[in-house]
Design a protein around this motif. Structure first.
Motif, PDB file in Angstrom:
ATOM      1  N   HIS A  16      73.564  43.965  36.926  1.00  0.00           N
ATOM      2  CA  HIS A  16      74.717  43.419  37.635  1.00  0.00           C
ATOM      3  C   HIS A  16      74.316  42.806  38.983  1.00  0.00           C
ATOM      4  CE1 HIS A  16      78.673  43.367  39.623  1.00  0.00           C
ATOM      5  NE2 HIS A  16      79.193  43.451  38.406  1.00  0.00           N
ATOM      6  N   GLU A  17      75.060  41.797  39.415  1.00  0.00           N
ATOM      7  CA  GLU A  17      74.797  41.124  40.692  1.00  0.00           C
ATOM      8  C   GLU A  17      74.682  42.115  41.842  1.00  0.00           C
ATOM      9  OE1 GLU A  17      77.182  38.214  43.849  1.00  0.00           O
ATOM     10  OE2 GLU A  17      78.059  38.710  41.882  1.00  0.00           O
ATOM     11  N   TYR A  18      75.501  43.167  41.824  1.00  0.00           N
ATOM     12  CA  TYR A  18      75.539  44.091  42.949  1.00  0.00           C
ATOM     13  C   TYR A  18      74.304  45.004  43.024  1.00  0.00           C
ATOM     14  CZ  TYR A  18      80.473  42.804  43.346  1.00  0.00           C
ATOM     15  OH  TYR A  18      81.640  42.122  43.496  1.00  0.00           O
ATOM     16  N   ILE A  19      73.472  45.022  41.989  1.00  0.00           N
ATOM     17  CA  ILE A  19      72.276  45.859  42.043  1.00  0.00           C
ATOM     18  C   ILE A  19      70.999  45.038  42.075  1.00  0.00           C
ATOM     19  CG2 ILE A  19      73.335  47.909  41.039  1.00  0.00           C
ATOM     20  CD1 ILE A  19      72.188  47.187  38.358  1.00  0.00           C
ATOM     21  N   ALA A  20      71.129  43.708  42.238  1.00  0.00           N
ATOM     22  CA  ALA A  20      69.969  42.848  42.490  1.00  0.00           C
ATOM     23  C   ALA A  20      69.859  42.707  44.004  1.00  0.00           C
ATOM     24  CB  ALA A  20      70.155  41.487  41.822  1.00  0.00           C
ATOM     25  N   THR A  21      68.737  43.128  44.580  1.00  0.00           N
ATOM     26  CA  THR A  21      68.693  43.312  46.034  1.00  0.00           C
ATOM     27  C   THR A  21      67.663  42.456  46.754  1.00  0.00           C
ATOM     28  OG1 THR A  21      67.213  45.182  45.701  1.00  0.00           O
ATOM     29  CG2 THR A  21      69.555  45.668  45.939  1.00  0.00           C
ATOM     30  N   ALA A  22      67.050  41.465  46.097  1.00  0.00           N
ATOM     31  CA  ALA A  22      66.039  40.668  46.793  1.00  0.00           C
ATOM     32  C   ALA A  22      66.414  39.204  46.900  1.00  0.00           C
ATOM     33  CB  ALA A  22      64.679  40.812  46.096  1.00  0.00           C
ATOM     34  N   HIS A  23      67.634  38.825  46.489  1.00  0.00           N
ATOM     35  CA  HIS A  23      68.052  37.452  46.732  1.00  0.00           C
ATOM     36  C   HIS A  23      68.496  37.324  48.190  1.00  0.00           C
ATOM     37  CE1 HIS A  23      72.278  38.735  46.496  1.00  0.00           C
ATOM     38  NE2 HIS A  23      71.928  39.436  45.419  1.00  0.00           N
ATOM     39  N   GLU A  24      68.610  36.101  48.675  1.00  0.00           N
ATOM     40  CA  GLU A  24      68.805  35.880  50.100  1.00  0.00           C
ATOM     41  C   GLU A  24      70.187  36.302  50.600  1.00  0.00           C
ATOM     42  OE1 GLU A  24      66.391  34.937  51.987  1.00  0.00           O
ATOM     43  OE2 GLU A  24      64.955  34.510  50.403  1.00  0.00           O
TER      44      GLU A  24
ATOM     45  N   LEU B  40      82.554  49.755  37.860  1.00  0.00           N
ATOM     46  CA  LEU B  40      81.932  49.087  39.001  1.00  0.00           C
ATOM     47  C   LEU B  40      80.903  48.047  38.569  1.00  0.00           C
ATOM     48  CD1 LEU B  40      81.740  49.039  42.112  1.00  0.00           C
ATOM     49  CD2 LEU B  40      79.974  50.801  41.939  1.00  0.00           C
ATOM     50  N   TYR B  41      80.082  48.394  37.583  1.00  0.00           N
ATOM     51  CA  TYR B  41      78.986  47.525  37.165  1.00  0.00           C
ATOM     52  C   TYR B  41      79.113  47.024  35.730  1.00  0.00           C
ATOM     53  CZ  TYR B  41      76.596  49.582  41.243  1.00  0.00           C
ATOM     54  OH  TYR B  41      76.245  50.003  42.499  1.00  0.00           O
ATOM     55  N   ASP B  42      80.236  47.325  35.080  1.00  0.00           N
ATOM     56  CA  ASP B  42      80.380  47.017  33.656  1.00  0.00           C
ATOM     57  C   ASP B  42      79.261  47.681  32.856  1.00  0.00           C
ATOM     58  OD1 ASP B  42      81.786  45.897  31.548  1.00  0.00           O
ATOM     59  OD2 ASP B  42      80.597  44.052  31.542  1.00  0.00           O
TER      60      ASP B  42
ATOM     61  N   ASP C  92      90.066  52.821  34.097  1.00  0.00           N
ATOM     62  CA  ASP C  92      89.410  54.136  34.087  1.00  0.00           C
ATOM     63  C   ASP C  92      88.770  54.375  32.725  1.00  0.00           C
ATOM     64  OD1 ASP C  92      88.669  56.774  34.553  1.00  0.00           O
ATOM     65  OD2 ASP C  92      90.678  57.556  34.134  1.00  0.00           O
ATOM     66  N   ILE C  93      87.625  53.747  32.521  1.00  0.00           N
ATOM     67  CA  ILE C  93      86.920  53.794  31.234  1.00  0.00           C
ATOM     68  C   ILE C  93      85.551  54.417  31.443  1.00  0.00           C
ATOM     69  CG2 ILE C  93      85.948  52.414  29.351  1.00  0.00           C
ATOM     70  CD1 ILE C  93      88.099  50.283  30.040  1.00  0.00           C
TER      71      ILE C  93
ATOM     72  N   MET D 194      86.661  57.980  35.946  1.00  0.00           N
ATOM     73  CA  MET D 194      85.988  57.164  36.942  1.00  0.00           C
ATOM     74  C   MET D 194      85.662  57.929  38.218  1.00  0.00           C
ATOM     75  SD  MET D 194      89.244  54.765  38.022  1.00  0.00           S
ATOM     76  CE  MET D 194      88.337  53.753  39.183  1.00  0.00           C
ATOM     77  N   SER D 195      86.255  59.088  38.428  1.00  0.00           N
ATOM     78  CA  SER D 195      85.908  59.900  39.601  1.00  0.00           C
ATOM     79  C   SER D 195      84.550  60.568  39.445  1.00  0.00           C
ATOM     80  CB  SER D 195      86.986  60.954  39.866  1.00  0.00           C
ATOM     81  OG  SER D 195      87.147  61.791  38.737  1.00  0.00           O
TER      82      SER D 195
END
Length: 442
Positions: free
Chosen positions: A170-178, A342-344, A374-375, A334-335
């Motif tokens: 997911h986009e939110y866990i790729a951490t080296a783009h600018e 969050l990340y599909d 809530d899946i 989801m709790s």
């Protein structure tokens, strides 16, 4: 394909057992939902990656170190076990640092991360002589230097470099783009600027360069490209300043198999491959190879933990265009695992407490929260006769399940039960309603 279940998970008389203990026994004793940790699985994964890194390092004349990324899951017991197997510990908050210290991990074996470190976090780290503080921005250089001067010490630091290489899911866990909050850009010159500033600051000593390119990564390519980028920067720094930095950290993010369809990498083999790659790059440049460090978390604790739920409402729902889906509601949601929404993220689940002769039907495992999103498991085949009171098991929940857990709808967070040598014990206590109300000062 890779099995998503922990190494000590078996089926006995139609019931799932974890490290020799049937899930019905675990549920009766500790309640549901519960996170169940297979201790031997965790420790063997820690041991395997440390051994692979050290053997590869000895073969190529490179010093290696492995840090457990405690953000995946942090508790004193887990950090003690990880450190006992040869890992150091990476922390990113005051709470994670305090947990590592309570687990009696030596300060020198701790690394402090974070894009917005507080004075309190830095001071505690310096007080206990942490092995490194990873600098994440230009302003942080002055902040760490000020706190080091106040403490009368010289702070060992690394620079987190945004290499432009990113990988993972997911986009939110790729951490080296600018365009994101972490690190100092290689492309814009911010990383080089930070290095120059640190080298001119007497309260800091620069250990090396750090990179983290993302999470849930299945191939070595991104790590290799990032290592080459760090190596080029290291050479440029040496040419400009005469200082050859002694260490590179390639981060973590190694992928795991969440379902039987995933083909997860052999993490020890991947680490050994990266050590060999850096040795080759060093030979190409004619420069001495740096020490290498890695920061796995998910790949160590993720597959070692399973969440047990108790089934409640079971409801068939007709789908537009024909067909039917069985909605299986459990006593969490989801709790205790927000990654699906969050990340599909994709998970699997099984009926764990009994055998079933009924046909498998398309099902969706959902929680009890007041959210349509809530899946827990979006699509899975479960027996048509699944019913209230059955136990459902969802594997690979060790990473970010408990760490990201919340009290949404005022649900107490589940406890963590460790099973080793056939003997279960709670290592993180289940929250109670009294715990929740104790924080409400009225």
């Amino acid at each position: 394909m890779t099995s998503p279940w922990s190494r000590s998970t078996t089926w006995t008389d139609g019931e799932l057992s974890i490290a020799g203990v049937p899930v019905s026994t675990l549920a009766a004793r500790f309640g549901t939902p519960s996170y169940v940790l297979d201790v031997d699985d965790l420790r063997s994964r820690c041991r395997d990656v440390v051994t692979a890194a050290h053997r590869a390092g000895e073969q190529h004349g490179i010093e290696t170190a492995v840090y457990y990324a405690s953000k995946a899951f942090s508790s004193t017991a887990v950090l003690r076990w990880a450190h006992a197997e040869g890992l150091r510990v990476d922390v990113a908050s005051l709470g994670e640092l305090a947990t590592a210290l309570r687990a009696e991990v030596p300060g020198a074996a701790i690394g402090l991360h974070g894009n917005n470190k507080s004075e309190e976090e830095i001071d505690l780290a310096l007080q206990h002589g942490v092995g490194r503080i990873v600098i994440d921005s230009i302003p942080e250089i002055e902040l760490v230097a000020e706190r080091a001067a106040a403490a009368g010490v010289v702070a060992p630091v690394m620079v987190r470099v945004t290499t432009g290489v990113h990988a993972g899911g997911h986009e939110y866990i790729a951490t080296a783009h600018e365009d994101q909050k972490f690190g100092l850009s290689l492309a814009t010159g911010a990383a080089a600027e930070a290095v120059e500033a640190i080298l001119q600051t007497p309260q800091l000593t620069l250990l090396g360069l750090h990179s983290h390119i993302g999470s849930q990564i299945f191939a070595a390519d991104g790590f290799v490209e990032s290592a080459r980028a760090l190596f080029r920067l290291r050479s440029e720094i040496a040419a400009a300043s005469g200082v050859l930095l002694p260490e590179l950290d390639l981060g973590g993010g190694f992928g795991v198999a969440y379902t039987p369809d995933d083909d997860a990498p052999d993490v020890p083999a991947l680490v050994a491959e990266l050590v060999a790659t850096v040795a080759r790059v060093a030979a190409e440049t004619g420069e001495p190879a740096p020490a290498l460090s890695f920061e796995p978390g998910r790949s160590l604790v993720g597959p070692a933990m399973t969440t047990l739920y108790r089934v409640g409402t079971v409801k068939p729902v007709r789908l537009e265009g024909g067909g039917e889906r069985l909605y299986v509601s459990v006593d969490g949601g989801m709790s205790d695992n927000i990654r699906t929404v969050l990340y599909d993220a994709t998970y699997t689940a099984v009926l764990a407490s009994r055998t079933a002769d009924a046909e498998a039907v398309l099902s969706r495992v959902v929680g009890k929260h007041c959210e349509s999103g809530d899946i827990v498991v979006r699509d899975v085949m479960l027996p048509a006769d699944i019913r209230r009171g059955d136990l459902l098991a969802v594997p690979v929940t060790g990473a970010y399940g408990r760490s990201l857990a919340s009290n949404y709808n005022q649900l107490p967070r589940p406890g963590v039960v460790a099973v080793g040598d056939g003997e279960p014990r709670e290592i993180v206590r289940r929250e109670t309603i009294d715990d929740l109300l104790a924080l409400d000062v009225g």
